[in-house]
Enzyme design. Structure first.
Site, short mmCIF file in Angstrom:
data_model
loop_
_atom_site.label_atom_id
_atom_site.label_comp_id
_atom_site.label_asym_id
_atom_site.label_seq_id
_atom_site.Cartn_x
_atom_site.Cartn_y
_atom_site.Cartn_z
N LYS A 182 -10.96 70.44 38.94
CA LYS A 182 -10.30 70.54 40.25
C LYS A 182 -8.89 69.97 40.18
CE LYS A 182 -9.56 71.36 44.53
NZ LYS A 182 -10.23 70.68 45.65
N LYS A 250 -2.37 62.92 47.97
CA LYS A 250 -3.45 62.15 47.35
C LYS A 250 -3.86 62.77 46.02
CE LYS A 250 -7.55 63.15 48.11
NZ LYS A 250 -8.63 63.96 47.47
#
Length: 306
Positions: A182, A250
């Protein structure tokens, strides 16, 4: 699942779902539509109300949720939240019975995934890191791509459930490898958007009329399908959050931390990270594509008072 392939409700595993944000709430709606018995927990209970009205039940803590579930799923905003929900006081680890399966659908660091999996394994609880690729349209249609790290036997057990949420499930290896994949995908997502922003600004400064420029870019093979959607944001100068700047910022932090640890040079991604950070400071709730607006302002093609 179709009516022909859906088992009777009493044959389906009891699910618990933690984290009812933009993605998690929509995942829960799909699971309820597939007739899974569902218990939910969220730090803000009000977010659960629509799901409770559709048949979900409420748990007051992750521990209680885990004790009432055969499979625990989570979709959380950051690593601290993931660790807290699984390993903290009144967390999943305290309530899950041996044989429980946990699936974390969050985007988190590979080391976080491995840490939680190791802690749960000591209690005979299996853990899969299973972050998803896609945003609101894909979760609503059940067409997410899911990257899984963990034991193959656990994935086999989870496959019917994951097929409700995604069109493709890819086993990437042991615990942490789903999370790693990811981050690889989001590195490409973030850095390619910065490149798109630079191309748009170049065209505008060179005198191309904006609507024609954006239309032409949308017709080309070099612009990814998800970026074509972002072109609409640029055209309307509005950036509703499908994937927020805050979350992209983030994720950039996770990507760059991993790259630093592995001594992988990522200069293009580093630039994209810094431009994202600059825009987060101004409009952190907007979509990640708002970095294009920042680039336009820096180039003088958009008024700074916009």
């Amino acid at each position: 699942m179709s009516a022909e392939t859906t088992p009777p409700r009493d044959a389906l595993p009891r699910l618990g779902f933690i984290g009812l944000g933009t993605m998690g709430s929509r995942m829960c709606q799909r699971l309820l539509a597939a007739d899974y018995p569902l218990t939910v927990f969220n730090r803000t209970r009000a977010r659960a109300d629509p799901l409770l009205s559709q048949g979900a039940t409420w748990a007051s803590t992750p521990k209680e949720l885990a004790a009432r579930s055969d499979v625990v799923l989570s979709s959380l905003s950051n690593d601290a939240a993931v660790r807290g929900m699984y390993l903290g006081h009144n967390g999943v680890g305290e309530g899950a019975a041996p044989g429980t399966l946990c699936l974390d659908l969050s985007t988190a660091a590979p080391d976080t995934a491995r840490q939680i999996a190791k802690a749960l394994r000591a209690r005979d609880v299996a853990m899969l890191d299973a972050p998803v690729s896609g945003s609101v349209p894909q979760v609503e249609s059940g067409s997410l791509v899911i990257f899984v790290g963990g034991e193959e036997s656990a994935l086999e057990s989870a496959s019917p459930l994951l097929s409700v949420l995604g069109k493709t499930t890819l086993h990437m290896g042991g615990n942490g490898m789903g999370a790693t994949m990811k981050l690889v995908v989001n590195a490409l997502l973030g850095s390619s958007l910065q490149t798109l922003a630079e191309a748009i600004v170049l065209g505008e400064r060179a005198g191309l009329e904006k609507s024609r420029l954006l239309d032409a870019l949308g017709q080309t093979a070099v612009v990814a399908p998800n970026h074509r959607v972002k072109l609409e944001n640029v055209a309307h100068e509005e950036y509703p959050a499908a994937f927020s700047l805050q979350l992209m910022h983030k994720d950039f932090g996770l990507i760059m931390a991993l790259a630093h640890r592995l001594a992988v040079a990522m200069p293009a991604t580093a630039v994209a990270d810094q431009m994202c950070a600059a825009e987060v400071a101004r409009h952190h709730q907007e979509d990640m594509s708002a970095t294009i607006e920042l680039m336009e302002e820096l180039a003088g093609t958009l008024p700074t008072t916009h």
